[in-house]
Write a protein that holds these residues in place. Structure first.
Motif, PDB file in Angstrom:
ATOM      1  N   UNK A 211      -5.096 -24.573 -67.629  1.00  0.00           N
ATOM      2  CA  UNK A 211      -6.493 -24.423 -68.015  1.00  0.00           C
ATOM      3  C   UNK A 211      -6.727 -22.978 -68.424  1.00  0.00           C
ATOM      4  N   UNK A 212      -6.492 -22.040 -67.503  1.00  0.00           N
ATOM      5  CA  UNK A 212      -6.678 -20.616 -67.791  1.00  0.00           C
ATOM      6  C   UNK A 212      -5.456 -19.852 -67.292  1.00  0.00           C
ATOM      7  N   UNK A 213      -4.858 -19.045 -68.157  1.00  0.00           N
ATOM      8  CA  UNK A 213      -3.819 -18.087 -67.761  1.00  0.00           C
ATOM      9  C   UNK A 213      -4.133 -16.778 -68.464  1.00  0.00           C
ATOM     10  N   UNK A 214      -4.914 -15.936 -67.806  1.00  0.00           N
ATOM     11  CA  UNK A 214      -5.317 -14.647 -68.361  1.00  0.00           C
ATOM     12  C   UNK A 214      -4.659 -13.545 -67.540  1.00  0.00           C
ATOM     13  N   UNK A 215      -3.966 -12.641 -68.238  1.00  0.00           N
ATOM     14  CA  UNK A 215      -3.191 -11.594 -67.566  1.00  0.00           C
ATOM     15  C   UNK A 215      -3.316 -10.294 -68.350  1.00  0.00           C
ATOM     16  N   UNK A 216      -3.540  -9.196 -67.641  1.00  0.00           N
ATOM     17  CA  UNK A 216      -3.493  -7.871 -68.246  1.00  0.00           C
ATOM     18  C   UNK A 216      -2.570  -6.998 -67.404  1.00  0.00           C
ATOM     19  N   UNK A 217      -1.642  -6.300 -68.052  1.00  0.00           N
ATOM     20  CA  UNK A 217      -0.796  -5.325 -67.368  1.00  0.00           C
ATOM     21  C   UNK A 217      -1.098  -3.939 -67.911  1.00  0.00           C
ATOM     22  N   UNK A 226     -10.723  -3.628 -67.799  1.00  0.00           N
ATOM     23  CA  UNK A 226     -11.263  -3.980 -66.485  1.00  0.00           C
ATOM     24  C   UNK A 226     -11.239  -5.474 -66.216  1.00  0.00           C
ATOM     25  N   UNK A 227     -10.583  -6.247 -67.082  1.00  0.00           N
ATOM     26  CA  UNK A 227     -10.528  -7.693 -66.881  1.00  0.00           C
ATOM     27  C   UNK A 227      -9.219  -8.219 -67.450  1.00  0.00           C
ATOM     28  N   UNK A 228      -8.739  -9.356 -66.939  1.00  0.00           N
ATOM     29  CA  UNK A 228      -7.533  -9.952 -67.514  1.00  0.00           C
ATOM     30  C   UNK A 228      -7.731 -10.274 -68.991  1.00  0.00           C
ATOM     31  N   UNK A 229      -6.629 -10.266 -69.720  1.00  0.00           N
ATOM     32  CA  UNK A 229      -6.664 -10.508 -71.158  1.00  0.00           C
ATOM     33  C   UNK A 229      -6.327 -11.968 -71.461  1.00  0.00           C
ATOM     34  N   UNK A 230      -6.991 -12.524 -72.464  1.00  0.00           N
ATOM     35  CA  UNK A 230      -6.717 -13.898 -72.860  1.00  0.00           C
ATOM     36  C   UNK A 230      -5.454 -14.025 -73.714  1.00  0.00           C
ATOM     37  N   UNK A 231      -4.971 -12.903 -74.256  1.00  0.00           N
ATOM     38  CA  UNK A 231      -3.838 -12.952 -75.171  1.00  0.00           C
ATOM     39  C   UNK A 231      -2.757 -11.965 -74.748  1.00  0.00           C
ATOM     40  N   UNK A 232      -1.522 -12.438 -74.554  1.00  0.00           N
ATOM     41  CA  UNK A 232      -0.428 -11.505 -74.293  1.00  0.00           C
ATOM     42  C   UNK A 232      -0.235 -10.566 -75.479  1.00  0.00           C
ATOM     43  N   UNK A 233       0.195  -9.351 -75.180  1.00  0.00           N
ATOM     44  CA  UNK A 233       0.407  -8.354 -76.226  1.00  0.00           C
ATOM     45  C   UNK A 233       1.873  -8.048 -76.456  1.00  0.00           C
ATOM     46  N   UNK A 243      -1.332  -5.557 -62.333  1.00  0.00           N
ATOM     47  CA  UNK A 243      -1.415  -6.799 -63.095  1.00  0.00           C
ATOM     48  C   UNK A 243      -2.701  -7.506 -62.685  1.00  0.00           C
ATOM     49  N   UNK A 244      -3.637  -7.615 -63.620  1.00  0.00           N
ATOM     50  CA  UNK A 244      -4.890  -8.322 -63.366  1.00  0.00           C
ATOM     51  C   UNK A 244      -4.720  -9.780 -63.777  1.00  0.00           C
ATOM     52  N   UNK A 245      -5.196 -10.699 -62.945  1.00  0.00           N
ATOM     53  CA  UNK A 245      -4.996 -12.118 -63.217  1.00  0.00           C
ATOM     54  C   UNK A 245      -6.280 -12.926 -63.053  1.00  0.00           C
ATOM     55  N   UNK A 314     -18.125  -6.621 -65.255  1.00  0.00           N
ATOM     56  CA  UNK A 314     -17.846  -6.939 -66.658  1.00  0.00           C
ATOM     57  C   UNK A 314     -17.950  -8.445 -66.915  1.00  0.00           C
ATOM     58  N   UNK A 315     -17.450  -9.230 -65.970  1.00  0.00           N
ATOM     59  CA  UNK A 315     -17.440 -10.688 -66.094  1.00  0.00           C
ATOM     60  C   UNK A 315     -18.609 -11.259 -65.294  1.00  0.00           C
ATOM     61  N   UNK A 316     -18.753 -12.601 -65.312  1.00  0.00           N
ATOM     62  CA  UNK A 316     -19.765 -13.230 -64.469  1.00  0.00           C
ATOM     63  C   UNK A 316     -19.509 -12.889 -63.004  1.00  0.00           C
TER      64      UNK A 316
END
Length: 401
Positions: A211-217, A226-233, A243-245, A314-316
């Motif tokens: 459903x959701x896999x959002x990750x920021x490193x 300040x929030x996980x990313x929807x797209x790998x870079x 690692x934000x998840x 930043x998010x809900x």
């Protein structure tokens, strides 16, 4: 294959839907879904038909129980599969012009006058049925009033049944597996898209679906978000990273949701530890405050420690959940009431009810939005507060390398 919902559960849903039809004096409901966000834009159709289309579909739900409900699926080669799983007995291909099929069906049963309720995908964003389909209905059955009832229909889904809660518990277990897999397997040198593979392979073989896999490193000492990313870079993981998840695995259409930061090869720095401590305290205060009869104002007050610590969000702050996002929803505008002042309290807002499924996700971040994290989980509103459906510990997860 996931066990279908019981006939008693589906009867409960149809009773609620027909009560809504009677309240708004409708001849029936026309419910639209599309395949957005891993099919979870099918939530309203799924709730009455126990089917999530891979493309688009329509469900006609009549008030008159002698009129047969119909599910029109988007692609012809999906009809057999839909018939195998849907609780609606009449399943057909909607063709390349589904609105024409709908018009033909309504005319066949003389449903050409009165009020037809339209249920779209998301009332918050005003996302309904495709415009050309709407025009065809309006032009070909001009005496039938088309009434949007997306918002009240979605409210029927906010309080969960025991069968729904059972699916969410399983989804939470599968979501937990993904965090534990990350905690165990990630290493410096991995690109961030490899982390997505770790997450989704942790539950795929057990009947779960994404459903959701959002990750920021990013480096702890050089934060850039300040929030996980929807797209790998493609960024390669390094020692000293955070690692934000935000992860949701689904089971039978229902999803868990968890937010935990992981720290690679190092303990969190004092700045990151303070962010985590503030988020955790906000989460704990919110779980204590949210019980049947509490309102959105209580949640905003409970989380005001975020503003008192000099952060914003930043998010809900929280939202209803299950198949998709539902009310209640408190977005980032709540930060205007922090630090809390009884002289200018937040509006009361909506009230919470027993067995609402709510994602609590306090996400403190710096005012420049360059550093932040989330600590959250899918919870269930009980008489004793909001209880997490997840088992992952509420602590910074240190990856030992």
């Amino acid at each position: 294959m996931v066990e279908p919902f019981s006939s008693a559960e589906m009867d409960r849903r149809w009773r609620l839907a027909r009560d809504l039809m009677r309240h708004y004096e409708l001849v029936g409901l026309l419910i639209h879904g599309n395949s957005g966000l891993h099919r979870h834009n099918q939530a309203n159709v799924f709730w009455l038909a126990d089917y999530m289309d891979w493309h688009h579909c329509y469900l006609f739900a009549p008030l008159d129980e002698t009129v047969e409900p119909v599910l029109w699926v988007g692609l012809s080669n999906h009809v057999a599969s839909a018939r195998a799983v849907s609780s609606v007995r009449r399943v057909e291909w909607g063709g390349y012009h589904p609105a024409a099929c709908i018009v033909e069906h309504l005319r066949r049963f003389g449903l050409v006058k009165g009020r037809l309720g339209l249920v779209g995908i998301n009332a918050k964003f005003g996302i309904g049925m495709p415009y050309l389909h709407y025009l065809h209905l309006r032009e070909n059955i001009p005496d039938l009033e088309l009434v949007d009832v997306t918002a009240p229909f979605i409210r029927l889904r906010t309080v969960k049944s025991e069968e729904e809660i059972a699916r969410m518990r399983r989804a939470a277990e599968l979501t937990d597996r993904s965090i534990y897999a990350l905690w165990e397997k990630i290493r410096p040198g991995m690109p961030d898209y490899a982390l997505v593979e770790i997450v989704e392979s942790a539950y795929r073989g057990l009947g779960g679906s994404p459903h959701v896999t959002y990750i920021r490193t990013m480096p702890m000492d050089q934060p850039n978000g300040c929030a996980p990313s929807q797209n790998p870079t493609g960024r390669v993981l390094e020692r000293g990273d955070v690692v934000l998840t935000e992860i949701s695995a689904s089971y039978g259409g229902y999803s868990g949701q968890i937010h935990r930061p992981l720290f690679v090869g190092a303990d969190p720095s004092p700045e990151w530890q303070r962010l985590f401590d503030v988020a955790l305290e906000a989460y704990r205060r919110m779980t204590s405050a949210l019980r049947p009869g509490a309102c959105e104002r209580d949640a905003i007050r409970a989380a005001s420690i975020i503003g008192e610590a000099g952060y914003t969000i930043y998010d809900d702050l929280l939202h209803g959940f299950g198949i998709d996002i539902t009310p209640p929803l408190i977005d980032r505008s709540c930060a205007r009431y922090w630090p809390w002042d009884e002289g200018r309290p937040a509006p009361e807002g909506e009230r919470f009810e027993r067995n609402m499924a709510i994602v609590l996700q306090p996400n403190p971040c710096t005012p420049n939005e360059q550093m932040g994290l989330q600590v959250g989980a899918l919870t269930l509103i009980t008489d004793h507060g909001a209880v997490s459906l997840h088992q992952v510990p509420f602590e910074p997860l240190i990856v030992r390398v």
